[in-house]
Design a protein around this motif. Structure first.
Motif, PDB file in Angstrom:
ATOM      1  N   GLY A  49      19.150  65.037  76.970  1.00  0.00           N
ATOM      2  CA  GLY A  49      18.635  63.854  77.652  1.00  0.00           C
ATOM      3  C   GLY A  49      17.146  63.689  77.446  1.00  0.00           C
ATOM      4  N   ALA A  50      16.409  64.782  77.584  1.00  0.00           N
ATOM      5  CA  ALA A  50      14.963  64.714  77.355  1.00  0.00           C
ATOM      6  C   ALA A  50      14.664  64.393  75.895  1.00  0.00           C
ATOM      7  N   GLY A  51      15.458  64.991  74.991  1.00  0.00           N
ATOM      8  CA  GLY A  51      15.263  64.720  73.569  1.00  0.00           C
ATOM      9  C   GLY A  51      15.501  63.264  73.222  1.00  0.00           C
ATOM     10  N   SER A  52      16.494  62.640  73.884  1.00  0.00           N
ATOM     11  CA  SER A  52      16.768  61.220  73.611  1.00  0.00           C
ATOM     12  C   SER A  52      15.608  60.338  74.070  1.00  0.00           C
ATOM     13  N   ILE A  53      14.980  60.719  75.179  1.00  0.00           N
ATOM     14  CA  ILE A  53      13.821  59.953  75.664  1.00  0.00           C
ATOM     15  C   ILE A  53      12.684  60.028  74.647  1.00  0.00           C
ATOM     16  N   VAL A  54      12.396  61.249  74.185  1.00  0.00           N
ATOM     17  CA  VAL A  54      11.332  61.433  73.195  1.00  0.00           C
ATOM     18  C   VAL A  54      11.647  60.659  71.912  1.00  0.00           C
ATOM     19  N   PHE A  55      12.914  60.736  71.479  1.00  0.00           N
ATOM     20  CA  PHE A  55      13.328  60.082  70.243  1.00  0.00           C
ATOM     21  C   PHE A  55      13.193  58.562  70.355  1.00  0.00           C
TER      22      PHE A  55
END
Length: 597
Positions: A49-55
Motif C-alpha cells: 500500500g505504501a509502495g503504491s502511494i510512492v509509485f
C-alpha cells in the motif's frame, strides 16, 4: 561479595528474565507459528500500500515534469506550459529525455525491471522459490514512473505487481521463511499492489491466485485477503474510495443482447491474442534493428514513440481519460478503431524500445475501443435491441483482457470493482468465458507466458540447469505393480497394500480395464469407520488422479506426483490411457542419481 555470590546461586526461576522473547525465538515463531503468516501478510500488504502511494506520486510528478499536465491524455494536443514555444511538438522530446534517464538505470541496476513485470514474478514463484532481488522494487518504481511520465503508453499494474512482490520476497528473506511461505508472501505483495493501486481488493486476491500462484488454497487465499485488505485501507486513505469509471446504469432489456455480447467475447479474444502477437513482433523488430548499447536504446527508440504521440496524442501515458470518454460514446467508430490500433502500436513500441510498464491497462483500453465501436455498430443495425454503447465498452474491456491473459475470474472481478457496475455482470461473465475459451483454442500462451517461452522458459517445466525435470517419464518410471481387482474385499486389499511397498495400488474393473488408484490411507479409514461391517469392495474407494503419460516430461509429472495422496501414481499410455508403469518419489529422485553418474 556475598550479594554477588547470592545472585549467582539464586534459582533460575527466581532470577529476573528479560521482557519478551529473544530475537531468535521471536524469528522462529514468526516462521513456523500459525499466526506467523497472517502477521507477515499484513506487513506485506502495508508495504505494498505504501509502495503504491510512492509509485503513483512518482508517476504524477514525472508526468507534470515532462508534459506540464496531471494527465496529458485528458488534454491531448495541447502544449507544455514549461516550454510553450514548442507547442504540441514537445512530445517528440519527452520520450527521449525519459529514455536517457531510465535506460541506464535499468541496464546498470536491475535489468529484470524492463518490460511489463508480471512474467518475471511468475517465473520467480514457479522456479526460483519466490526469490526476487530487493533492488528491483526501487528500480521498477523509478523506471516505470519515468516511462509513463515521459509518454510511454503502458500501464501501472505490472510495475506495482513487481514492486509489491519484491517487498514480499524481501520480507520473506529477512524472516527466513521456508520456500512455500516465501511464494505466498510474493503473491501477497502482488495482491496488495493491485488492491491499493486500483481500489480493487477482491481483484488483487484473484490476480495473485490465478496468475502469480496458479493455484487456490485456503492458506494462500487467507493470506492474500489480509494483504489485499490492508493495502486497500492504505490506498483508500490516500486516493479515496472512488470507482475507476463513472458509468450510468445498464440493463439488458432484450434476450437478443446476450447473443451480441457473446459474439463480442469471441471477437475480443481475437483482438487480445492479436495484441499479444503484435507486442512481441514489434519487440523482435526493435531487437533486429538496434545495434547500439542497450542503455541508449530507450532514448533513441523514444524518437519513434514521439512520432506516434505527435500523430495520436491520446496515446500519451496510461490513457484513462480517453478510455472514460470512449465508454461515454464520445468518439465515432472510425476514430475508435484508430485509437485501438494506435494503442497496440504505442504500447508495443514502448515495451520494444526497453520501456518499463504493464500491459493490463492497455488491454483494457483496447477492449474499451473495440467494445464501443462494436456497440455503435450494433446500435445502428439493431436500434431497438442493442442497448447502451457503454455496456459494450465495459464488456469489451474485460473480454480483451481475458483473451490476452486467460484469467477469467480476475477479469470478471476487476471489471466489477473498477467500475462499481453490477447490472452488467451476466453479459460480462458470458463474454469473458467465451473470450477465454476462444483464446485457448487460438494460442498456447498468454501475453505473460509468451514472453517467458520466447526466452526458453517454461514455468511448468524445470528451471534452467535443474538436474530434475527434463527427463521423460517413461525413462524413469518403475514397473507397474499388480492391480487390485474391483471386487477385492477391504481386509484383503489392506494386506496387499502392506506387502506391496507402495502407499497406493492401481485398481482394475470387472473387464480388466484401469479404474483408478486406491490408497492405503483410504482403505484404513474405511476399515476404521466400519470395523464390523461386511467388507466393502475396494473398487468403491478407487479414484483417478490427474493423468501422467509416458511421453510427458518429469517436471510436468512432478506436480501430479506431489499432489497425489499416495506415494506414487500410474503412468498411462498416451494413446490408450492404460497403465504401463509406475512413478514414485523414489524413481524421480533416482533420475538425479542416474543423471549425475
Amino acid at each position: 561479595m556475598s550479594a554477588i555470590h547470592t545472585a549467582k546461586n539464586r534459582p533460575a526461576a527466581a532470577q529476573k528474565t528479560p521482557i519478551g522473547l529473544p530475537p531468535s525465538r521471536r524469528l522462529t515463531d514468526l516462521r513456523s507459528a500459525p499466526w506467523g503468516l497472517p502477521v507477515l501478510a499484513v506487513v506485506v500488504g502495508a508495504g505494498a500500500g505504501a509502495g503504491s502511494i510512492v509509485f503513483r506520486w512518482c508517476i504524477t510528478t514525472f508526468t507534470h515534469l515532462f508534459s506540464g499536465h496531471g494527465d496529458y491524455a485528458a488534454s491531448p494536443g495541447s502544449g507544455n506550459p514549461h516550454v510553450p514555444w514548442l507547442g504540441p511538438y514537445f512530445v517528440l522530446i519527452a520520450p527521449v529525455l525519459g529514455g536517457l534517464l531510465y535506460g541506464p538505470l535499468v541496464y546498470r541496476f536491475a535489468r529484470e525491471a524492463r518490460g511489463h513485470g508480471v512474467p518475471e514474478v511468475m517465473v520467480a514463484v514457479a522456479q526460483r522459490g519466490g526469490r526476487i532481488s530487493p533492488k528491483v522494487a526501487v528500480v521498477k518504481t523509478l523506471a516505470s514512473a519515468l516511462t509513463i511520465g515521459s509518454g510511454g503508453s503502458v500501464g501501472r499494474e505490472g510495475p506495482i505487481v513487481q514492486i509489491g512482490s519484491t517487498l514480499g520476497s524481501t520480507l520473506g528473506r529477512l524472516a527466513k521463511v521456508p520456500e512455500g511461505r516465501m511464494k505466498l508472501l510474493v503473491a501477497c505483495g502482488a495482491a496488495g499492489g493491485i488492491a491499493a493501486t486500483f481500489n480493487a481488493p477482491l481483484a488483487g486476491v484473484f490476480f495473485a491466485m490465478e496468475l502469480i500462484l496458479g493455484t487456490f488454497s485456503t492458506e494462500a487465499f487467507g493470506a492474500a485477503v489480509l494483504a489485499s485488505v490492508t493495502a486497500s485501507v492504505i490506498g483508500r486513505a490516500a486516493f479515496g474510495d472512488v470507482a475507476f469509471l463513472s458509468l450510468p446504469d445498464f440493463h439488458v432489456d432484450h434476450l437478443a443482447q446476450y447473443g451480441l455480447f457473446a459474439a463480442l467475447g469471441v471477437v475480443a479474444a481475437l483482438v487480445g491474442v492479436g495484441f499479444s502477437r503484435i507486442l512481441y513482433l514489434i519487440e523482435d523488430a526493435c531487437d533486429w534493428l538496434w545495434r547500439g548499447p542497450e542503455w541508449l536504446r530507450p532514448a533513441v527508440g523514444g524518437l519513434a514513440l514521439g512520432l506516434v504521440l505527435l500523430a495520436l496524442p491520446e496515446m500519451y501515458g496510461v490513457g484513462y481519460p480517453v478510455l472514460q470518454k470512449a465508454t461515454e460514446g464520445g468518439y465515432a467508430v472510425g476514430f475508435l478503431l484508430l485509437l485501438l490500433a494506435g494503442k497496440m502500436l504505442a504500447t508495443s513500441l514502448t515495451i520494444g524500445i526497453g520501456g518499463s510498464g504493464g500491459v493490463f491497462a492497455p488491454s483494457l483500453f483496447i477492449g474499451a475501443m473495440l467494445g464501443a465501436a462494436y456497440g455503435i455498430g450494433a446500435h445502428d443495425l439493431l436500434p431497438g435491441t442493442a442497448g447502451a454503447v457503454g455496456a459494450y465498452a465495459l464488456v469489451g474491456m474485460g473480454a480483451v483482457f481475458a483473451g490476452a491473459s486467460r484469467a477469467p475470474i480476475t477479469a470478471v472481478v476487476i471489471l466489477f470493482e473498477l467500475t462499481g457496475e453490477y447490472s452488467i455482470i451476466l453479459p460480462l461473465m458470458l463474454a469473458i468465458v467465451l473470450a477465454t475459451a476462444t483464446s485457448r483454442v487460438l494460442s498456447r500462451d498468454t501475453v505473460y507466458t509468451l514472453k517467458l517461452r520466447r526466452r526458453g522458459i517454461d514455468i511448468e517445466g524445470p528451471a534452467r540447469g535443474a538436474r530434475l525435470g527434463a527427463q521423460r517419464v517413461d525413462a524413469v518410471m518403475e514397473p507397474l505393480p499388480s492391480s487390485l481387482s474391483w471386487s477385492t474385499p477391504l481386509p484383503d486389499a489392506a494386506d496387499l497394500l502392506s506387502l506391496s511397498g507402495h502407499g497406493a495400488l492401481p485398481v482394475a474393473d470387472e473387464a480388466g480395464a484401469y479404474a483408478g488408484v486406491v490408497t492405503a490411507q483410504a482403505v484404513a479409514e474405511a476399515l476404521a469407520e466400519q470395523p464390523d461391517a461386511v467388507p466393502t469392495q475396494v473398487g468403491r474407494l478407487a479414484e483417478r488422479p490427474a493423468p501422467v503419460t509416458a511421453d510427458q516430461s518429469l517436471a510436468q509429472a512432478l506436480n501430479t506426483l506431489l499432489a497425489a495422496a499416495g506415494t506414487g501414481v500410474p503412468v498411462l499410455d498416451h494413446a490408450h490411457g492404460e497403465p504401463v508403469g509406475w512413478l514414485s518419489h523414489q524413481s524421480a529422485l533416482r533420475a538425479v542419481h542416474t543423471a549425475g553418474a
